[in-house]
Write a protein that holds these residues in place. Structure first.
Motif, PDB file in Angstrom:
ATOM      1  N   LEU A  88       0.884  -1.057   0.019  1.00 30.52           N
ATOM      2  CA  LEU A  88      -0.028  -0.072  -0.020  1.00 30.52           C
ATOM      3  C   LEU A  88       1.086   1.318   0.105  1.00 30.52           C
ATOM      4  N   ALA A  89       1.856   1.102   0.850  1.00 32.87           N
ATOM      5  CA  ALA A  89       2.655   2.402   0.932  1.00 32.87           C
ATOM      6  C   ALA A  89       3.346   2.529  -0.613  1.00 32.87           C
ATOM      7  N   ALA A  90       3.745   1.624  -1.411  1.00 32.51           N
ATOM      8  CA  ALA A  90       4.345   1.646  -2.792  1.00 32.51           C
ATOM      9  C   ALA A  90       3.333   2.288  -3.550  1.00 32.51           C
ATOM     10  N   CYS A  91       1.957   2.154  -3.491  1.00 32.54           N
ATOM     11  CA  CYS A  91       1.022   2.936  -4.059  1.00 32.54           C
ATOM     12  C   CYS A  91       0.738   4.184  -3.937  1.00 32.54           C
ATOM     13  N   LEU A  92       0.827   4.703  -2.586  1.00 40.27           N
ATOM     14  CA  LEU A  92       0.716   5.900  -2.364  1.00 40.27           C
ATOM     15  C   LEU A  92       1.609   6.956  -2.511  1.00 40.27           C
ATOM     16  N   PRO A  93       0.997   8.199  -2.940  1.00 41.72           N
ATOM     17  CA  PRO A  93       2.022   9.186  -2.830  1.00 41.72           C
ATOM     18  C   PRO A  93       3.181   9.258  -1.749  1.00 41.72           C
ATOM     19  N   THR A  94       4.393   9.861  -1.974  1.00 43.40           N
ATOM     20  CA  THR A  94       5.360   9.463  -0.840  1.00 43.40           C
ATOM     21  C   THR A  94       4.896  10.370   0.473  1.00 43.40           C
ATOM     22  N   GLU A  95       4.284  11.457   0.333  1.00 44.81           N
ATOM     23  CA  GLU A  95       3.910  12.154   1.766  1.00 44.81           C
ATOM     24  C   GLU A  95       2.895  11.086   2.422  1.00 44.81           C
ATOM     25  N   ALA A  96       1.876  10.558   1.959  1.00 46.88           N
ATOM     26  CA  ALA A  96       0.787   9.712   2.362  1.00 46.88           C
ATOM     27  C   ALA A  96       1.424   8.470   2.724  1.00 46.88           C
ATOM     28  N   ALA A  97       2.517   8.001   1.955  1.00 47.35           N
ATOM     29  CA  ALA A  97       3.175   6.678   2.142  1.00 47.35           C
ATOM     30  C   ALA A  97       3.831   6.839   3.808  1.00 47.35           C
ATOM     31  N   THR A  98       4.539   8.075   3.919  1.00 43.69           N
ATOM     32  CA  THR A  98       5.399   8.239   5.012  1.00 43.69           C
ATOM     33  C   THR A  98       4.263   8.314   6.258  1.00 43.69           C
ATOM     34  N   VAL A  99       3.346   8.916   6.101  1.00 41.02           N
ATOM     35  CA  VAL A  99       2.555   9.081   7.275  1.00 41.02           C
ATOM     36  C   VAL A  99       1.948   7.578   7.745  1.00 41.02           C
ATOM     37  N   LEU A 100       1.585   6.844   6.653  1.00 43.97           N
ATOM     38  CA  LEU A 100       1.117   5.550   7.025  1.00 43.97           C
ATOM     39  C   LEU A 100       2.280   4.630   7.628  1.00 43.97           C
ATOM     40  N   THR A 101       3.442   4.711   7.161  1.00 41.69           N
ATOM     41  CA  THR A 101       4.393   3.660   7.669  1.00 41.69           C
ATOM     42  C   THR A 101       5.279   4.460   8.976  1.00 41.69           C
ATOM     43  N   ASP A 102       5.011   5.615   9.291  1.00 34.37           N
ATOM     44  CA  ASP A 102       5.620   6.436  10.341  1.00 34.37           C
ATOM     45  C   ASP A 102       5.072   5.514  11.922  1.00 34.37           C
ATOM     46  N   GLU A 103       3.755   4.823  11.656  1.00 30.60           N
ATOM     47  CA  GLU A 103       3.270   4.486  12.803  1.00 30.60           C
ATOM     48  C   GLU A 103       3.671   3.209  12.964  1.00 30.60           C
ATOM     49  N   ILE A 104       3.754   2.687  14.425  1.00 24.80           N
ATOM     50  CA  ILE A 104       4.241   1.415  14.744  1.00 24.80           C
ATOM     51  C   ILE A 104       2.778   0.627  14.759  1.00 24.80           C
ATOM     52  N   PRO A 105       2.833  -0.774  14.244  1.00 23.54           N
ATOM     53  CA  PRO A 105       1.270  -1.486  13.991  1.00 23.54           C
ATOM     54  C   PRO A 105       1.070  -1.911  15.549  1.00 23.54           C
ATOM     55  N   ALA A 106      -0.141  -1.792  15.739  1.00 21.71           N
ATOM     56  CA  ALA A 106      -0.694  -2.246  17.013  1.00 21.71           C
ATOM     57  C   ALA A 106      -0.561  -4.070  17.259  1.00 21.71           C
ATOM     58  N   LEU A 107      -0.344  -4.377  18.302  1.00 22.91           N
ATOM     59  CA  LEU A 107      -0.358  -5.943  18.604  1.00 22.91           C
ATOM     60  C   LEU A 107      -1.409  -6.668  18.197  1.00 22.91           C
ATOM     61  N   ARG A 108      -2.576  -6.089  18.332  1.00 27.08           N
ATOM     62  CA  ARG A 108      -3.987  -6.506  17.636  1.00 27.08           C
ATOM     63  C   ARG A 108      -4.442  -5.440  16.998  1.00 27.08           C
ATOM     64  N   PRO A 109      -5.067  -5.665  15.877  1.00 29.57           N
ATOM     65  CA  PRO A 109      -5.769  -4.717  15.106  1.00 29.57           C
ATOM     66  C   PRO A 109      -7.100  -4.475  15.512  1.00 29.57           C
ATOM     67  N   LEU A 110      -7.606  -3.333  15.435  1.00 30.98           N
ATOM     68  CA  LEU A 110      -9.135  -3.193  15.987  1.00 30.98           C
ATOM     69  C   LEU A 110      -9.931  -3.519  14.942  1.00 30.98           C
ATOM     70  N   THR A 111     -11.097  -3.737  15.202  1.00 32.79           N
ATOM     71  CA  THR A 111     -12.431  -3.915  14.217  1.00 32.79           C
ATOM     72  C   THR A 111     -12.610  -2.531  13.595  1.00 32.79           C
ATOM     73  N   GLY A 112     -13.366  -2.434  12.630  1.00 32.14           N
ATOM     74  CA  GLY A 112     -13.569  -1.274  11.982  1.00 32.14           C
ATOM     75  C   GLY A 112     -14.264  -0.218  12.948  1.00 32.14           C
ATOM     76  N   TRP A 113     -15.325  -0.599  13.637  1.00 32.53           N
ATOM     77  CA  TRP A 113     -15.827   0.273  14.661  1.00 32.53           C
ATOM     78  C   TRP A 113     -15.016   0.622  15.670  1.00 32.53           C
ATOM     79  N   ALA A 114     -13.981  -0.268  16.137  1.00 32.55           N
ATOM     80  CA  ALA A 114     -13.323   0.319  17.119  1.00 32.55           C
ATOM     81  C   ALA A 114     -12.042   1.137  16.514  1.00 32.55           C
ATOM     82  N   PHE A 115     -11.656   0.936  15.288  1.00 32.06           N
ATOM     83  CA  PHE A 115     -10.902   1.747  14.451  1.00 32.06           C
ATOM     84  C   PHE A 115     -11.468   3.489  14.521  1.00 32.06           C
TER      85      PHE A 115
END
Length: 144
Positions: free
Chosen positions: A58-85
């Motif tokens: 996904l990061a490879a598909c996005l413009p650089t600025e957007a990819a950086t925002v996405l990848t600067d975050e550390i993934p959670a140990l457990r992903p949230l459901t859509g509603w919890a997100f």
């Protein structure tokens, strides 16, 4: 044959400015600055949910600025459901649940378009239930 490891679509050549304008239109935001604030918050939240090849592709598909925002975050140990997100994002941004749901949908529907259908299928397969609607897709479930 398409490898499951390859990005589902080549980068669209969309600039960050073009992406923001599309999100601004989809979300009916009054200014580009508001669209950018929402985009950065939603992409950061998504970055906390995605891992592995889907995150990289996904990061490879996005413009650089957007990819950086996405990848600067550390993934959670457990992903949230859509509603919890949406609830977590609402808490972090101080928005109402309804406004935050709108914001997430405006950004993620554009992200899904940029990613393309094959990569989006992979992303949705990785995430818990509730994200398909945020990406502008029907949430299909099997009956018992």
């Amino acid at each position: 044959m398409l490898s499951l490891r390859e990005p589902a679509s080549a980068p669209t050549g969309m600039t960050f400015h073009q992406m923001l304008e599309k999100i601004r239109y989809e979300g009916a935001y009054p200014t580009r600055e508001r669209a950018e604030d929402v985009t950065r918050a939603v992409l950061a939240a998504l970055g906390r949910q995605l891992t592995g090849d889907e995150r990289v592709d996904l990061a490879a598909c996005l413009p650089t600025e957007a990819a950086t925002v996405l990848t600067d975050e550390i993934p959670a140990l457990r992903p949230l459901t859509g509603w919890a997100f949406v609830k977590d994002l609402s808490t972090r941004t101080g928005g109402t649940l309804a406004t935050t749901r709108w914001d997430a949908g405006a950004v993620l529907s554009v992200v899904g378009q940029v990613a393309g259908p094959v990569l989006l299928d992979r992303i949705l397969a990785q995430l818990p239930s509730g994200y398909a609607l945020l990406f502008g897709r029907a949430e299909l479930t099997q009956s018992a």
